[in-house]
Design a protein around this motif. Structure first.
Motif, PDB file in Angstrom:
ATOM      1  N   TYR A  80       0.836  -1.204   0.000  1.00 43.80           N
ATOM      2  CA  TYR A  80       0.000   0.000   0.000  1.00 43.80           C
ATOM      3  C   TYR A  80       0.866   1.248   0.000  1.00 43.80           C
ATOM      4  O   TYR A  80       1.761   1.382   0.828  1.00 43.80           O
ATOM      5  CB  TYR A  80      -0.928   0.027   1.224  1.00 43.80           C
ATOM      6  N   LYS A 123      -5.534   4.078   3.615  1.00 41.60           N
ATOM      7  CA  LYS A 123      -6.397   3.065   2.988  1.00 41.60           C
ATOM      8  C   LYS A 123      -5.971   1.672   3.448  1.00 41.60           C
ATOM      9  O   LYS A 123      -6.818   0.829   3.773  1.00 41.60           O
ATOM     10  CB  LYS A 123      -6.314   3.163   1.468  1.00 41.60           C
ATOM     11  N   ARG A 129      -7.256   1.018   6.882  1.00 42.12           N
ATOM     12  CA  ARG A 129      -8.697   0.706   6.877  1.00 42.12           C
ATOM     13  C   ARG A 129      -8.916  -0.747   6.454  1.00 42.12           C
ATOM     14  O   ARG A 129      -9.740  -1.459   7.044  1.00 42.12           O
ATOM     15  CB  ARG A 129      -9.450   1.655   5.943  1.00 42.12           C
ATOM     16  N   ARG A 130      -8.178  -1.184   5.440  1.00 39.87           N
ATOM     17  CA  ARG A 130      -8.312  -2.577   4.981  1.00 39.87           C
ATOM     18  C   ARG A 130      -7.854  -3.547   6.071  1.00 39.87           C
ATOM     19  O   ARG A 130      -8.462  -4.591   6.276  1.00 39.87           O
ATOM     20  CB  ARG A 130      -7.516  -2.809   3.693  1.00 39.87           C
ATOM     21  N   GLU A 150     -10.590  -3.846   8.579  1.00 39.24           N
ATOM     22  CA  GLU A 150     -11.669  -4.675   8.026  1.00 39.24           C
ATOM     23  C   GLU A 150     -11.291  -6.148   8.074  1.00 39.24           C
ATOM     24  O   GLU A 150     -12.101  -7.003   8.461  1.00 39.24           O
ATOM     25  CB  GLU A 150     -11.969  -4.265   6.583  1.00 39.24           C
ATOM     26  N   LEU A 151     -10.057  -6.459   7.680  1.00 41.74           N
ATOM     27  CA  LEU A 151      -9.615  -7.847   7.677  1.00 41.74           C
ATOM     28  C   LEU A 151      -9.642  -8.431   9.083  1.00 41.74           C
ATOM     29  O   LEU A 151     -10.092  -9.564   9.280  1.00 41.74           O
ATOM     30  CB  LEU A 151      -8.206  -7.950   7.076  1.00 41.74           C
ATOM     31  N   ARG A 170     -13.240  -6.849   0.462  1.00 42.54           N
ATOM     32  CA  ARG A 170     -12.482  -5.652   0.085  1.00 42.54           C
ATOM     33  C   ARG A 170     -11.018  -5.728   0.497  1.00 42.54           C
ATOM     34  O   ARG A 170     -10.271  -4.779   0.299  1.00 42.54           O
ATOM     35  CB  ARG A 170     -13.118  -4.400   0.693  1.00 42.54           C
ATOM     36  N   THR A 171     -10.599  -6.839   1.051  1.00 41.37           N
ATOM     37  CA  THR A 171      -9.245  -6.929   1.592  1.00 41.37           C
ATOM     38  C   THR A 171      -8.351  -7.888   0.812  1.00 41.37           C
ATOM     39  O   THR A 171      -7.282  -8.257   1.286  1.00 41.37           O
ATOM     40  CB  THR A 171      -9.286  -7.336   3.076  1.00 41.37           C
ATOM     41  N   LEU A 184      -4.721  -6.727   0.350  1.00 47.15           N
ATOM     42  CA  LEU A 184      -3.975  -6.844   1.605  1.00 47.15           C
ATOM     43  C   LEU A 184      -3.627  -8.305   1.875  1.00 47.15           C
ATOM     44  O   LEU A 184      -2.483  -8.631   2.200  1.00 47.15           O
ATOM     45  CB  LEU A 184      -4.797  -6.277   2.766  1.00 47.15           C
TER      46      LEU A 184
END
Length: 89
Positions: A36, A41, A44-45, A48-49, A56-57, A60
């Motif tokens: 990244y 961003k 944030r990923r 979420e993960l 959306r990950t 990552l």
């Protein structure tokens, strides 16, 4: 933001927290090593993960084995175990 010093109770969060601690890297460095350029961003990923959100990950996830110094199979098992735990909850 997820504090990686306090692992989530999900296997993927535990793996990320444990390996990051062992490697001495923080969340910003981890997402940078995952590829990244936009660190916010990436963070944030990562959050979420660690909550078990996989859609959306994917970017990552693909960088985690290299960044954490583990095999793809180790990351995939943590993801599978997380999905199973969430499904059973």
């Amino acid at each position: 933001m997820t504090d990686l010093a306090q692992p989530s109770n999900l296997p993927i969060g535990e793996l990320i927290s444990r390996r990051s601690h062992e490697l001495g890297i923080g969340p910003s460095e981890l997402v940078r090593q995952c590829g990244y350029k936009n660190i916010d961003k990436g963070l944030r990923r990562l959050e979420e993960l660690c909550r078990g959100e996989f859609q959306r990950t994917r970017g990552l996830i693909s960088g985690l084995p290299r960044a954490l110094g583990v095999t793809v199979d180790v990351v995939q098992k943590a993801i599978d175990d997380t999905a199973k735990q969430l499904h059973e909850a």
